[in-house]
Scaffold this motif. Structure first.
Motif, PDB file in Angstrom:
ATOM      1  N   ARG A   3       0.827  -1.206   0.000  1.00  0.00           N
ATOM      2  CA  ARG A   3       0.000   0.000   0.000  1.00  0.00           C
ATOM      3  C   ARG A   3       0.865   1.262   0.000  1.00  0.00           C
ATOM      4  N   PHE A   4       1.946   1.232   0.804  1.00  0.00           N
ATOM      5  CA  PHE A   4       2.836   2.395   0.840  1.00  0.00           C
ATOM      6  C   PHE A   4       3.483   2.629  -0.522  1.00  0.00           C
ATOM      7  N   ILE A   6       2.256   1.825  -3.397  1.00  0.00           N
ATOM      8  CA  ILE A   6       1.266   2.373  -4.330  1.00  0.00           C
ATOM      9  C   ILE A   6       1.136   3.892  -4.135  1.00  0.00           C
ATOM     10  N   VAL A   7       1.073   4.298  -2.847  1.00  0.00           N
ATOM     11  CA  VAL A   7       0.961   5.727  -2.578  1.00  0.00           C
ATOM     12  C   VAL A   7       2.188   6.467  -3.092  1.00  0.00           C
ATOM     13  N   ALA A  10       2.009   6.815  -6.711  1.00  0.00           N
ATOM     14  CA  ALA A  10       1.020   7.840  -7.076  1.00  0.00           C
ATOM     15  C   ALA A  10       1.599   9.235  -6.901  1.00  0.00           C
ATOM     16  N   VAL A  11       2.368   9.426  -5.803  1.00  0.00           N
ATOM     17  CA  VAL A  11       2.990  10.730  -5.574  1.00  0.00           C
ATOM     18  C   VAL A  11       3.901  11.081  -6.748  1.00  0.00           C
ATOM     19  N   LEU A  14       1.695  11.634 -10.040  1.00  0.00           N
ATOM     20  CA  LEU A  14       0.936  12.886  -9.991  1.00  0.00           C
ATOM     21  C   LEU A  14       1.869  14.098 -10.016  1.00  0.00           C
ATOM     22  N   ALA A  18       1.798  16.903 -12.843  1.00  0.00           N
ATOM     23  CA  ALA A  18       1.529  18.311 -12.544  1.00  0.00           C
ATOM     24  C   ALA A  18       2.678  19.194 -13.020  1.00  0.00           C
ATOM     25  N   TYR A  21       2.545  19.551 -16.691  1.00  0.00           N
ATOM     26  CA  TYR A  21       1.457  20.458 -17.060  1.00  0.00           C
ATOM     27  C   TYR A  21       1.869  21.910 -16.846  1.00  0.00           C
ATOM     28  N   ALA A  22       2.520  22.158 -15.695  1.00  0.00           N
ATOM     29  CA  ALA A  22       2.882  23.535 -15.362  1.00  0.00           C
ATOM     30  C   ALA A  22       3.926  24.089 -16.334  1.00  0.00           C
ATOM     31  N   ARG A  24       4.517  23.029 -19.438  1.00  0.00           N
ATOM     32  CA  ARG A  24       4.030  23.108 -20.811  1.00  0.00           C
ATOM     33  C   ARG A  24       3.707  24.571 -21.082  1.00  0.00           C
ATOM     34  N   PRO A  26       2.305  27.779 -22.450  1.00  0.00           N
ATOM     35  CA  PRO A  26       1.179  28.081 -23.320  1.00  0.00           C
ATOM     36  C   PRO A  26       1.728  28.698 -24.603  1.00  0.00           C
ATOM     37  N   PRO A  93       4.558  36.479  -2.348  1.00  0.00           N
ATOM     38  CA  PRO A  93       3.547  35.453  -2.610  1.00  0.00           C
ATOM     39  C   PRO A  93       2.118  35.905  -2.339  1.00  0.00           C
ATOM     40  N   LEU A  94       1.916  36.858  -1.459  1.00  0.00           N
ATOM     41  CA  LEU A  94       0.558  37.331  -1.221  1.00  0.00           C
ATOM     42  C   LEU A  94       0.204  38.380  -2.270  1.00  0.00           C
ATOM     43  N   GLY A 145     -14.538  34.675   1.307  1.00  0.00           N
ATOM     44  CA  GLY A 145     -14.073  34.689  -0.067  1.00  0.00           C
ATOM     45  C   GLY A 145     -14.482  35.891  -0.903  1.00  0.00           C
TER      46      GLY A 145
END
Lengths: 315, 377
Positions: A3-4, A6-7, A10-11, A14, A18, A21-22, A24, A26, A93-94, A145
Motif C-alpha cells: 500500500r505504501f 502504491i501511494v 502515485a505521488v 501525480l 503536474a 502540465y505547469a 508546458r 502556453p 507570494p501574497l 471569499g
C-alpha cells in the motif's frame, strides 16, 4: 507495504504530471517587434503587450504594425501629459500591487505600495491627479471569499494620498460598509471626478469632489466611467440582461442631456475604456487585443492592436 | 434503546494509542484540506479577475449551497448507516470533490458550469463529514475519543495551513496560471482519495439492521441526552458570530493593513492546531460536555476583549481565545455525541447534529450580516 508503495508511486506520477502540465508553456503569440525606445511621444498608442507583459507602443496611424517594447512590466498602464502611471503586481507570494509613476522615457519617478490585485489606473489630463483601483479579499464581513475594491487618489502637486476613497459622503445615501468605489476619471479642473459606486448590489455613476470628499449619484447601473476629451460625455459599461458571465454593454452618456447611447460593440467590454479622440473610444478585450469603436453608436468595432491590453494615447 | 456500550471492552486494557484508522482518516483530511483550501484561497481571484464575474455574482454562487449540503448530509448519513458502508459514502464524497477540481478546469468561462462544479464540491463535503466522524468514533476507544478527534482535527488543520501557502507560491512563480493551481489541487485530492481507499478500514460489525430507517434516525431526538446536545449545540450556534466577522472587527479596531487580513485566520488555526490534541485529552479526563461549554465561554471572552482591550493584547487575546473555542468545540462535540448514538445509527445521528449546527450558524451569519449593513457599524 504494498500500500505504501502504491501511494509512493502515485505521488511520483501525480507530481510528474503536474510539473509537466505547469511547464508546458502556453503557446506564445508571435508579434512583430521593432527596435527603439518606448517614449511617451505624441501620436503614439501606448499599451501593455500581452506576450511580454511590458509597456509597448505603436504609431497611432499604423497600430497593427511592429511595436516597440520597453522593459517596464505593468498590469495596467495609462499616460497623460507625457507622464505614465503603471499599476503592477507586487513582489511576494501574497497578492499585492505597486503604483509606479514614470516620466516621458518611462523612468521611475515615485512608487506607492498598494494592497490588492491591480485593476484600473488613470491620470487626469494634466497628469496631476492619479487614481487606481485594486481588488481586495478579506475585508468583507459576509464570506471570507468575497471581494471588494479599493480605490486610491493621489495628488502629485500636493503629494496628498488617499489610499481608499471610502468615506466619500454621497448625497442622499446612508454611509454603509458595503459601499465600494472604482474606476475614477478626472475632469480638467483636477478636482471633479466621475467614478462607480456599488452598494446593496447596485452600481451608480457618481460625480465626486476630491477636495471636500463629497459626491452625488447621476445614474444607476454604470461602471468604469471614462470622460471624453471635450468633457461633455462619459463612456461607461452597463449591465444588461442575457449572458451571465459577460453581462456588460458599453454606453456613452451625454452629460448635458443625460441621453445614453449604446455602442456598436456587442461583446461584453470589461474595461475602463479610453477616448482616442472625441469620436472614438478604445478598449481591451481579453484574448482579442485592443479594439476601437465610434462613440456615437454607429459603425462597427475594428481591431487596433492584437495581443495587447490597457490602451492609452499620447496627445 | 440500544446504547453503544459494547465497545467499552478494549478500553479496559486501553493503550491510549490513537487507532491507525484515525491516523489514516487524518491523513486523508490533511491532503483533502490542502486541495480544497488551495482552491478556496484563489477562487475569488480567479472568478472575478480571470473570468470577469462581478463580486455580487460570486456571492450568489457561493451562498446557495448551504441548504443543499444540509440535505445531502442527512441523506448521506442515512445511506451510510442503512448499508453499513461508511467508507463507501465518505469515499464518494472525497471522490466527487477531487473530480470537481478537474471540473473547475473544464468549466472554462461558463457561469452555469462553474455553479454546477461548486455545487458538486459542496455536495462532496456534505457527504463525507458525518461518515468520517462516525468512523472515528467507531475506531477509537470510547475513553480516548476526545483525543482521537483532537489528533484528527490537528491533522486537518495542518492541511488548511498548507493549502493557501501552496496556492500563493504557485501563483507567485507562475503568475495568473490558475489552471496549474487547479491541477495541483486535484493531485492532492486524488492522493487523499487513494489513502482513503488503501488505508482506511470500514467499520462493518454485524449490527442489528432492523433499526436503520430515516424515522429511527430522527427518532434519536427522543433520547433526552442526545436531544439536549442537539438543542444546546444549535442554540449556541445561533449565538456564534461567523469567523469573517471576528476578523473584520479586528481589522476595524486595529486598522490592520489589508495585505495582512488574510493572515488573521492563520492565527486562529495555529492555536487550534496546537491545542486540539491536549484539549481533546483534557476533555476525556474532565468531561467533554464541560469542555464544549467552556469553549463557548472562550468565545464569549473573545467578544468581551473587543470591549475592554486594544492593540496587541486585543489581537493576541482574540486569536488565542478564538482558536481555543475551536479546539474545545469542533471535534469535542462529535466526541460528546458519538457515544450517545447507537452504532447502527452513528452516521445519521452525527449528520443530524452537524446539519442543525451548520444551519444555526448560517442563520446567525445572515442575521449579523443584515444587522451590520443596517446599522453601518
Amino acid at each position: 507495504m504494498v500500500r505504501f508503495l502504491i501511494v509512493l508511486a502515485a505521488v511520483v506520477v501525480l507530481g510528474a504530471g503536474a510539473t509537466a502540465y505547469a511547464l508546458r508553456s502556453p503557446e506564445k503569440a508571435s508579434v512583430e517587434v521593432e527596435a527603439g525606445p518606448v517614449e511617451l511621444a505624441p501620436g503614439r498608442l501606448v499599451f501593455v503587450d500581452d506576450v511580454s507583459g511590458k509597456v509597448a507602443s505603436v504609431p497611432l496611424g499604423a497600430p497593427a504594425g511592429p511595436r516597440r517594447v520597453s522593459s517596464l512590466s505593468c498590469k495596467r498602464f495609462f499616460t497623460a501629459a507625457r507622464q505614465g502611471l503603471c499599476l503592477a503586481d507586487g513582489s511576494g507570494p501574497l497578492p499585492g500591487a505597486v503604483a509606479v509613476f514614470v516620466d516621458q522615457g518611462l523612468g521611475e519617478q515615485r512608487r506607492v505600495e498598494v494592497a490588492g490585485v491591480p485593476n484600473r489606473a488613470k491620470l487626469s489630463a494634466s497628469g496631476r491627479m492619479a487614481s487606481w483601483t485594486t481588488f481586495v479579499t478579506g475585508d468583507s464581513y459576509a464570506q471570507s471569499g468575497t471581494f471588494s475594491t479599493r480605490t486610491a487618489i493621489y495628488d502629485e502637486q500636493t503629494e496628498e494620498y488617499s489610499s481608499n476613497v471610502e468615506g466619500l459622503r454621497v448625497e442622499g445615501m446612508r454611509m454603509s460598509d458595503d459601499m465600494n468605489f472604482w474606476g475614477v476619471t478626472f475632469t480638467p479642473d483636477d478636482r471633479t471626478f466621475y467614478a462607480t459606486m456599488s452598494t446593496a448590489g447596485k452600481t451608480y455613476l457618481i460625480q465626486g469632489d476630491a477636495v471636500d470628499s463629497t459626491a452625488k449619484t447621476l445614474r444607476e447601473n454604470a461602471e468604469c466611467p471614462s470622460l471624453s476629451p471635450d468633457g461633455k460625455r462619459v463612456a461607461f459599461k452597463k449591465r444588461v440582461a442575457g449572458d451571465g458571465a459577460r453581462p456588460w454593454r458599453q454606453h456613452v452618456l451625454d452629460l448635458a442631456t443625460m441621453v445614453e447611447t449604446p455602442l456598436a460593440e456587442t461583446r461584453g467590454i470589461d474595461d475602463q475604456v479610453v477616448w482616442l479622440d472625441n469620436d472614438t473610444i478604445a478598449y481591451g478585450l481579453p484574448g482579442e487585443g485592443i479594439w476601437a469603436v465610434p462613440a456615437n453608436g454607429e459603425g462597427a468595432p475594428r481591431q487596433l492592436v492584437p495581443h495587447a491590453s490597457s490602451p492609452s494615447v499620447v496627445s | 434503546m440500544y446504547i453503544a456500550t459494547a465497545r467499552q471492552a478494549p478500553a479496559a486494557g486501553g493503550t491510549g494509542r490513537i487507532a491507525a484508522n484515525v491516523l489514516a482518516l487524518g491523513a486523508v483530511s490533511l491532503l483533502t484540506d490542502v486541495s480544497s483550501e488551495m482552491v478556496t484561497a484563489i477562487l475569488p481571484l480567479y472568478l472575478v479577475l480571470g473570468l470577469g464575474f462581478s463580486p455580487l455574482q460570486f456571492g450568489v454562487l457561493d451562498g446557495i449551497y448551504t441548504g443543499v449540503t444540509a440535505l445531502v448530509r442527512v441523506v448521506g448519513g442515512h445511506a451510510a448507516d442503512r448499508w453499513q458502508r461508511r467508507k463507501l459514502v465518505a469515499g464518494l464524497g472525497y471522490g466527487i470533490s477531487a473530480l470537481g477540481k478537474l471540473g473547475l478546469l473544464a468549466a472554462g468561462t461558463s457561469a452555469t458550469a462553474m455553479g454546477l462544479v461548486l455545487a458538486g464540491d459542496r455536495t462532496g463535503k456534505g457527504l463525507r463529514t458525518a461518515p468520517r466522524d462516525a468512523l472515528i468514533t467507531l475506531s477509537s476507544e470510547p475513553s480516548a475519543l476526545g483525543r482521537a478527534f483532537g489528533v484528527h482535527r490537528a491533522m486537518d488543520t495542518v492541511g488548511a495551513f498548507l493549502g493557501p501557502l501552496v496556492a500563493f507560491c504557485l501563483l507567485w512563480t507562475l503568475p495568473a496560471r490558475y489552471d496549474v493551481v487547479f491541477v495541483v489541487s486535484f493531485c492532492f485530492a486524488a492522493l487523499g482519495f487513494l489513502v482513503l481507499v488503501l488505508f482506511v478500514r470500514d467499520h462493518r460489525d454485524v449490527l442489528p439492521r432492523v433499526a436503520v430507517s430515516l424515522r429511527n434516525a430522527f427518532g434519536l431526538l427522543r433520547s433526552r441526552p442526545f436531544r439536549r446536545v442537539c438543542l444546546v449545540a444549535c442554540g449556541l450556534g445561533l449565538l456564534t458570530l461567523g469567523d469573517g466577522f471576528i476578523y473584520l472587527l479586528l481589522q476595524k479596531q486595529l486598522d490592520v493593513e489589508v495585505a495582512y487580513i488574510a493572515l488573521l485566520p492563520l492565527g486562529t488555526a495555529g492555536v487550534y492546531l496546537l491545542a486540539a490534541v491536549p484539549v481533546g485529552a483534557l476533555a476525556d479526563r474532565v468531561g467533554r460536555w464541560r469542555i464544549f461549554l467552556a469553549g463557548h465561554l472562550a468565545l464569549l471572552g473573545a467578544y468581551a476583549l473587543f470591549l475592554g482591550t486594544s492593540g496587541i493584547a486585543l489581537l493576541v487575546g482574540v486569536l488565542l481565545l478564538h482558536g481555543l473555542f475551536y479546539a474545545c468545540t469542533d471535534g469535542v462535540l462529535m466526541a460528546v455525541a458519538g457515544p450517545m448514538v447507537p452504532e447502527e445509527l452513528r452516521t445519521s445521528g452525527l449528520a443530524l447534529l452537524q446539519t442543525g449546527q451548520v444551519l444555526a450558524r448560517a442563520f446567525s451569519s445572515v442575521l449579523f450580516g443584515a444587522m451590520w449593513t443596517w446599522f453601518a457599524w
